[in-house]
Motif scaffolding. Structure first.
Motif, PDB file in Angstrom:
ATOM      1  N   LEU A   1       0.843  -1.198   0.000  1.00 43.35           N
ATOM      2  CA  LEU A   1       0.000   0.000   0.000  1.00 43.35           C
ATOM      3  C   LEU A   1       0.876   1.246   0.000  1.00 43.35           C
TER       4      LEU A   1
ATOM      5  N   ARG B   1      -6.590   1.604   2.466  1.00 38.12           N
ATOM      6  CA  ARG B   1      -7.257   0.365   2.061  1.00 38.12           C
ATOM      7  C   ARG B   1      -8.656   0.351   2.670  1.00 38.12           C
TER       8      ARG B   1
ATOM      9  N   PRO C   1      -6.927  -3.241   6.760  1.00 34.38           N
ATOM     10  CA  PRO C   1      -7.630  -2.108   6.161  1.00 34.38           C
ATOM     11  C   PRO C   1      -7.465  -0.833   6.986  1.00 34.38           C
TER      12      PRO C   1
ATOM     13  N   ASP D   1      -7.836  -0.496  -2.732  1.00 35.83           N
ATOM     14  CA  ASP D   1      -6.804   0.461  -2.350  1.00 35.83           C
ATOM     15  C   ASP D   1      -7.090   1.767  -3.078  1.00 35.83           C
TER      16      ASP D   1
END
Length: 512
Positions: free
Chosen positions: A49, A55, A103, A506
């Protein structure tokens, strides 16, 4: 010495509870990963990421009380071992999966308050996250929740939008007018008990502080009305959510910039009026969903709704009946008409007595405005619903095949050209609704299975920007193919704790 010591030890006294019966429990290995989860973890490993991204996860986690209901176990989840429907089995799988995905923002639907308070929120907090839960109604035991990483997002404001509350409708004159004009729409909107959550966040910098150039994230989490026969209710609910999000963008003030996320379970698929409105910024008054929803009646009790569950038109039957009407109507499609008198005669000639009798059961709201032989698509759809109830689900396909055969004879049901009998046919069913947001769909098409054999795409992550251009999309997470779903035996399963799967995306944020 050794033997005496052993004997003396045994006779020196008993530990408390030593005489209590011992309960033997089977020790089972940890369930394997869901096939999709393994693919997604590989994707995460290969696609770190970026620092300027978050996310997002949207997940309908399956309400506990739905698993506990005998009707649901027999009709929706008969493929699933009852042990795997137990909340104490499912919650550890849910948490294992969510923790693995790391996340930044989680939008959850169908969350039991007890599960939230006892299991979910305490665990999220150990991950450095915080959360906000909203009951769907004051008397309900479940609702929706938004969860966020506190080192990346700082909650600025939050609000629950009660989509069933009449005071909410009054803020939007078009919806208030449509509800006031139809008692069934009014009753359905009041009874639907659905909500949307809206949270406004400041995006934090790497030092955990709000940067001088502020970036805002406006996130919406929702769960729309679930009855498949009421698509117009979902259109109205989607419109109110979008207008609410417009207002939040407006409150950001001149020069405000940031991201928009609208996540949740729409209980509607691509091509529906609700998704057309969200993605195309407009839904036409003539959209088929308004016609199909015109004859909907909200039944007051769960028992009444469950008794007619198998008499709802399946997705395949919906497609077939619409194709039959379009074939009869010709170039006009669903804006066309069929000849009631011709239909009545052909049903009698074919010996379709149940379908013939159902002509008298069609809701008066879809009847022509004046004496007419013409019948609209709204009437046709309402009649076929009545036919399936009259014939039962086993015999209904035969009737549908007979109608398909009739449609092959182009003139057998069509209104004659220029016939006066077509006057007064109801062709306008709703209102054109629009908004100004530019939203796009993230995530590959991901099915959710309710019966273990078929899937439908009803969950969405919609993304937009305000005050800045949309950054390019990041690589997409693998989706759950029907073949992979069948490998699990259907959803839920031993390795999949819900009848939905989580959506993951994402999302790049505006540069800070």
């Amino acid at each position: 010495g050794g033997g005496g010591g052993g004997g003396g030890g045994a006779g020196k006294g008993k530990k408390k509870g030593a005489d209590a019966p011992v309960q033997k429990l089977a020790v089972e290995p940890t369930p394997p990963l869901c096939p999709l989860q393994a693919l997604r973890l590989a994707h995460i490993a290969a696609n770190p990421l970026p620092p300027s991204a978050i996310r997002v996860c949207s997940y309908n986690i399956l309400c506990d009380q739905f698993c506990d209901a005998e009707w649901a176990r027999q009709n929706l989840y008969a493929h699933c071992d009852r042990r795997w429907l137990d909340v104490e089995y499912r919650v550890p799988l849910l948490l294992r999966e969510l923790q693995a995905y790391l996340p930044t923002l989680i939008c959850l639907q169908e969350v039991e308050k007890r599960t939230w308070d006892t299991f979910l929120l305490p665990r999220f907090q150990t991950w450095g996250m915080d959360g906000w839960f909203s009951l769907k109604t004051k008397g309900s035991t479940w609702g929706c929740a938004i969860v966020w990483r506190q080192d990346r997002l700082a909650l600025r404001s939050s609000e629950t939008q009660y989509l069933y509350d009449q005071t909410e409708w009054q803020k939007y004159p078009v919806v208030a007018e449509l509800c006031a004009a139809d008692s069934e729409v009014y009753a359905s909107m009041k009874a639907c008990g659905t909500i949307a959550q809206f949270a406004v966040f400041d995006v934090l910098g790497s030092d955990g502080a709000v940067p001088e150039t502020r970036s805002t994230l406006i996130a919406g989490n929702y769960h729309l009305f679930g009855n498949p026969e009421a698509p117009q209710i979902r259109i109205f609910q989607m419109a109110m959510m979008l207008w609410k999000m417009e207002a939040l963008v407006g409150s950001a003030g001149e020069g405000g910039r940031g991201k928009l996320l609208l996540c949740g379970d729409a209980n509607a698929e691509l091509g529906s009026g609700a998704l057309d409105l969200a993605l195309n910024r407009k839904v036409e008054a003539s959209h088929v969903d308004f016609a199909e929803g015109l004859s909907f009646k909200n039944l007051a009790t769960r028992g009444a709704r469950e008794s007619l569950w198998n008499c709802k038109l399946s997705p395949e039957e919906m497609a077939a009946q619409e194709a039959v009407f379009k074939s009869v109507a010709g170039a006009e499609g669903i804006r066309g008409s069929l000849d009631f008198k011709k239909l009545e005669r052909r049903l009698a000639d074919a010996g379709l007595s149940a379908a013939l009798a159902a002509l008298a059961d069609v809701d008066e709201r879809v009847q022509p405005a004046e004496e007419s032989h013409g019948r609209s698509y709204a009437w046709w759809f309402a009649w076929l619903k009545a036919v399936k109830v009259a014939t039962g689900p086993e015999a209904f396909p035969e009737t549908l095949r007979a109608l398909e055969a009739m449609a092959c004879d182009a003139g057998c049901l069509r209104m004659s050209d220029g016939a006066e009998a077509g006057r007064g046919v109801l062709h306008s069913w709703g209102k054109e609704l629009s908004h100004s947001l530019e939203l796009s769909k993230r995530c590959d098409d991901v099915p959710a299975s309710y019966w273990g054999a078929s899937g439908s795409l009803v969950d969405f992550v919609l993304e937009g920007s305000f005050g800045t251009a949309n950054p390019p999309p990041l690589p997409t997470f693998p989706s759950f193919s029907p073949d992979a779903m069948h490998l699990t035996g259907g959803l839920p399963s031993q390795v999949c704790p819900s009848d939905h799967i989580p959506l993951l995306a994402d999302i790049l944020l505006p540069s800070q």
